[in-house]
Motif scaffolding. Structure first.
Motif, PDB file in Angstrom:
ATOM      1  N   ARG A   3      -5.916  10.908   7.211  1.00  0.00           N
ATOM      2  CA  ARG A   3      -5.139   9.881   7.910  1.00  0.00           C
ATOM      3  C   ARG A   3      -5.448   8.567   7.215  1.00  0.00           C
ATOM      4  NH1 ARG A   3      -6.374   8.746  12.748  1.00  0.00           N
ATOM      5  NH2 ARG A   3      -4.305   8.427  13.635  1.00  0.00           N
ATOM      6  N   VAL A   4      -4.417   7.993   6.585  1.00  0.00           N
ATOM      7  CA  VAL A   4      -4.622   6.828   5.729  1.00  0.00           C
ATOM      8  C   VAL A   4      -3.912   5.622   6.328  1.00  0.00           C
ATOM      9  CG1 VAL A   4      -4.362   5.908   3.392  1.00  0.00           C
ATOM     10  CG2 VAL A   4      -4.677   8.370   3.729  1.00  0.00           C
ATOM     11  N   GLU A   5      -4.660   4.545   6.478  1.00  0.00           N
ATOM     12  CA  GLU A   5      -4.059   3.321   7.010  1.00  0.00           C
ATOM     13  C   GLU A   5      -3.546   2.459   5.869  1.00  0.00           C
ATOM     14  OE1 GLU A   5      -6.495   0.935   9.636  1.00  0.00           O
ATOM     15  OE2 GLU A   5      -4.692  -0.186  10.216  1.00  0.00           O
ATOM     16  N   ILE A   6      -2.341   1.934   6.026  1.00  0.00           N
ATOM     17  CA  ILE A   6      -1.808   0.987   5.040  1.00  0.00           C
ATOM     18  C   ILE A   6      -2.029  -0.416   5.594  1.00  0.00           C
ATOM     19  CG2 ILE A   6       0.181   0.296   3.667  1.00  0.00           C
ATOM     20  CD1 ILE A   6       1.360   3.032   4.009  1.00  0.00           C
ATOM     21  N   ASN A   7      -2.677  -1.251   4.772  1.00  0.00           N
ATOM     22  CA  ASN A   7      -3.125  -2.556   5.267  1.00  0.00           C
ATOM     23  C   ASN A   7      -2.259  -3.726   4.822  1.00  0.00           C
ATOM     24  OD1 ASN A   7      -5.449  -1.195   6.301  1.00  0.00           O
ATOM     25  ND2 ASN A   7      -6.367  -1.257   4.274  1.00  0.00           N
ATOM     26  N   THR A   8      -1.112  -3.463   4.216  1.00  0.00           N
ATOM     27  CA  THR A   8      -0.288  -4.551   3.670  1.00  0.00           C
ATOM     28  C   THR A   8       0.977  -4.735   4.501  1.00  0.00           C
ATOM     29  OG1 THR A   8       0.611  -2.876   2.192  1.00  0.00           O
ATOM     30  CG2 THR A   8      -1.084  -4.331   1.288  1.00  0.00           C
TER      31      THR A   8
ATOM     32  N   GLY B  73       0.821  -1.206   0.000  1.00  0.00           N
ATOM     33  CA  GLY B  73       0.000   0.000   0.000  1.00  0.00           C
ATOM     34  C   GLY B  73       0.855   1.256   0.000  1.00  0.00           C
ATOM     35  N   LEU B  74       0.428   2.253  -0.774  1.00  0.00           N
ATOM     36  CA  LEU B  74       1.190   3.494  -0.945  1.00  0.00           C
ATOM     37  C   LEU B  74       0.432   4.672  -0.346  1.00  0.00           C
ATOM     38  CD1 LEU B  74       3.253   5.479  -2.423  1.00  0.00           C
ATOM     39  CD2 LEU B  74       1.715   5.328  -4.383  1.00  0.00           C
ATOM     40  N   VAL B  75       1.152   5.484   0.424  1.00  0.00           N
ATOM     41  CA  VAL B  75       0.628   6.802   0.767  1.00  0.00           C
ATOM     42  C   VAL B  75       1.600   7.820   0.182  1.00  0.00           C
ATOM     43  CG1 VAL B  75       0.113   8.476   2.579  1.00  0.00           C
ATOM     44  CG2 VAL B  75      -0.574   6.085   2.860  1.00  0.00           C
TER      45      VAL B  75
ATOM     46  N   ARG C  46      -0.360  10.408   7.826  1.00  0.00           N
ATOM     47  CA  ARG C  46      -1.076  11.649   7.547  1.00  0.00           C
ATOM     48  C   ARG C  46      -0.576  12.201   6.221  1.00  0.00           C
ATOM     49  NH1 ARG C  46       0.143  16.133  10.284  1.00  0.00           N
ATOM     50  NH2 ARG C  46      -1.543  17.646  10.372  1.00  0.00           N
TER      51      ARG C  46
END
Ligand SMILES: Cc1cc2nc3c(=O)[nH]c(=O)nc-3n(C[C@H](O)[C@H](O)[C@H](O)COP(=O)(O)OP(=O)(O)OC[C@H]3O[C@@H](n4cnc5c(N)ncnc54)[C@H](O)[C@@H]3O)c2cc1C
Lengths: 321, 247
Positions: free
Chosen positions: A142-147, A113-115, A131
């Motif tokens: 606020r983005v959660e990375i799930n990988t 996952g990319l932010v 963030r």
């Protein structure tokens, strides 16, 4: 496990935005209890071991003639392979021009996952939450990375550079780049000027200056300060200034330490490109100009009188006659 | 030549940015929706210009979104697109969206895929790169001009402090920005013909979401502007030097 930071360079020099990415990666590695390691693709001048001052233990380097031109496809494949080779759990980029082209490809290759556009260190209290700047600087998400593996592209000028004592070990990484399917046929750099996207200080002017013949004082102030020059969209559209100076929603988004806006009204689309600046100074003859609401410092006055006075004051401060 | 242009629906540039549901959703009340300016002004208009030069070119549009995206797809058709495809699903994870576009792009064997440089809402600038990787194609990002001759594309792209010219064979993915083309307004004929142009709705393919948005926040309000008298420019320079430490 490790945190791998991609180190971008041009003309043999590591870019300032990569110092920020290294500091970010080192702080993150500390928070998750692992080491931070850098990755350089292509040849640089100077000793890479000094990058240890940003808190990394190793610099991996792939030197190969094919890496003289940046092809996102070739670079992403190497970075993904390197990430696997060093068992990286997080791969960090600067969200600069190259980072924007390469990070998404690495994300796909690693199914990580990319932010992009991160502005602060991940919050690890509940998952892995980063963030990032959204709505053209008008909000944050606020983005959660799930990988298991994560990719973060850090916005330029969002994370401060930290240094300490230390040397990194430079390790040659034996990876073979694939053939590039693109060919760079010409490179055109505007020499002798500070590139706007990397500038710490920016002097910008708008339609209030009436015509291209009045930009002398803008350039003079910029040169005195070592600043880049920018402009509003109508100014670029009217060809008073080159297109690459256009900042805003539909132009370049910048985040310098200082943005001086001269004769610019501060329309919402203009602010979208400059609202991440640390300090905003507005010079406008109209006290009702919306830009004053977004400014830290301001002068209500005629630019043609005020700017020459500022130039004189800066000269005095710098001891230039 | 077949060109696929990604069309994203974004709030108007003057939209008020606010959030609801405990700051987990963008407040859409009263928001006007537009085609993401980079998709419209640069990617789409350039595709249409290429078609105007060579009538054998066809321009297809793709949107990943709900039925509420159809008005903007009609507008894109009015500007000159030939056919629109809407993948009937919503999402904001770029990997998920790119997977949908990649599937359509593969099925349709396009020679050129154009995207805007980023969307003005999520500012991800990642769809083009992800798509290119999924399709195993070269990607030229932040392009300011694009010419096609036979199967070769000549693209100019932004680099720090300048520009680079690139040659690449099709198929290719290009993300477009200022310089590429000039904004246009649809004309009456375009608007009329858009009504009968095909707008296909397809169902999404299975794909993962690698990220999820937890919440939004607004930046803290500025403390307010410190005004300095126009006669005392020296004071401004002193404040910038001593207080703000800008130089
Ligand atoms: C979809 C969309 C996207 C857009 N994207 C952008 C973008 O990316 N960037 C951008 O800049 N704009 C953008 N715009 C345009 C934007 O809305 C404004 O029109 C534009 O920013 C105005 O430029 P300006 O401030 O230079 O000119 P004006 O609005 O004409 O303002 C000139 C200012 O100069 C002041 N002035 C005049 N004379 C003097 C003087 N002698 N001394 C001091 N002050 C003086 C006036 O008081 C006024 O405030 C966009 C618009 C749309 C609809």
């Amino acid at each position: 496990m490790s945190v791998l930071i991609y180190i971008d360079h041009a003309d043999g020099q590591v870019k300032k935005v990569s110092h920020e990415a290294l500091s970010y990666g080192a702080a993150l590695a500390k928070a998750i209890g692992t080491t931070a390691e850098g990755l350089v693709l292509g040849k640089t001048s100077g000793d890479l071991a000094v990058l240890g001052i940003y808190g990394i233990t190793k610099v991996h380097q792939v030197t190969h003639a094919n890496l003289d031109q940046v092809d996102a496809q070739v670079f992403a494949a190497l970075i993904a392979d390197a990430a696997i080779a060093v068992n990286a759990s997080v791969v960090i980029f600067s969200n600069n021009i190259n980072g924007k082209a390469i990070a998404p490809r690495v994300s796909v290759r690693l199914k990580a996952g990319l932010v992009s556009g991160a502005v602060s260190l991940p919050d690890l209290t509940n998952g892995f939450v980063v963030r990032k700047s959204v709505f053209s600087g008008k909000a944050f998400a606020r983005v959660e990375i799930n990988t298991p593996i994560k990719v973060i592209a850090v916005n330029p000028n969002a994370y401060p550079v930290h240094t300490l004592e230390g040397q990194a070990e430079v390790v040659a990484l034996d990876l073979q780049p694939r053939d590039s399917r693109i060919k760079v046929t010409a490179t055109n750099k505007i020499s002798g000027k500070v590139p706007l996207s990397e500038a710490d200080l920016v002097v910008s002017a708008g339609r209030g200056l009436k015509g291209p013949e009045n930009w002398g004082m803008v350039e003079e102030l910029a040169e005195l300060l070592g600043a880049a020059t920018a402009c509003s969209r109508p100014v670029a559209d009217a060809h008073w200034r080159p297109h690459h100076e256009h900042v805003g929603q539909t132009g370049l988004a910048i985040a310098p330490n200082l943005y001086i806006a001269i004769g610019i009204s501060g329309a919402i689309q203009h602010l979208a490109g400059v609202n991440r600046s640390k300090v905003i100074v507005v010079i406008n003859k109209d006290p009702e100009a919306p830009f004053f609401k977004a400014a830290d410092y301001g002068i209500v006055g005629d630019a043609f009188e005020v700017v020459p006075k500022i130039i004189t004051a800066v000269r005095k401060l710098k001891g230039i006659a | 030549m077949k060109i696929l242009v990604s069309i994203s629906k974004t709030p108007d540039t003057t939209a008020k940015i606010a959030f609801t549901d405990n700051n987990t959703k963008f407040a859409t009340d009263g928001v006007q929706w537009i085609i993401n300016p980079y998709d419209e002004w640069y990617a789409l208009v350039r595709a249409i210009e290429l078609k105007e030069k060579d009538p054998s070119v066809s321009v297809h549009l793709i949107n990943v979104g709900g039925a509420d995206a159809e008005p903007i797809l009609r507008k894109a058709l009015a500007l000159g697109g030939d056919e629109a495809i809407r993948v009937n699903t919503e999402g904001n994870d770029s990997y998920y969206i790119a997977s949908q576009i990649a599937f359509v792009a593969k099925e349709g064997t396009y020679d050129l895929v154009l995207t805007g440089k980023e969307t003005i809402d999520f500012n991800g600038s990642s769809i083009g790169g992800m798509l290119a990787e999924m399709l195993d194609l070269p990607f030229v990002s932040l392009a300011t001009s694009l010419e096609i001759s036979g199967i070769t594309a000549t693209v100019k792209r932004e680099i720090e402090g300048g520009e680079e010219s690139i040659h690449a064979d099709l198929p290719l993915v290009v993300s477009c920005q200022k310089g590429m083309a000039e904004a246009r307004i649809p004309n009456m004929r375009g608007i009329m013909s858009a009504r009968t142009k095909p707008l296909k709705v397809v169902e999404p393919v299975a794909a993962e979401n690698l990220t999820s948005i937890k919440s939004f926040e607004l930046p803290p309000a500025k403390a307010g502007v410190k005004l300095v008298s126009a006669d005392d420019a020296g004071e401004l320079v002193r404040l910038l030097h001593e207080e703000a430490k800008s130089f």
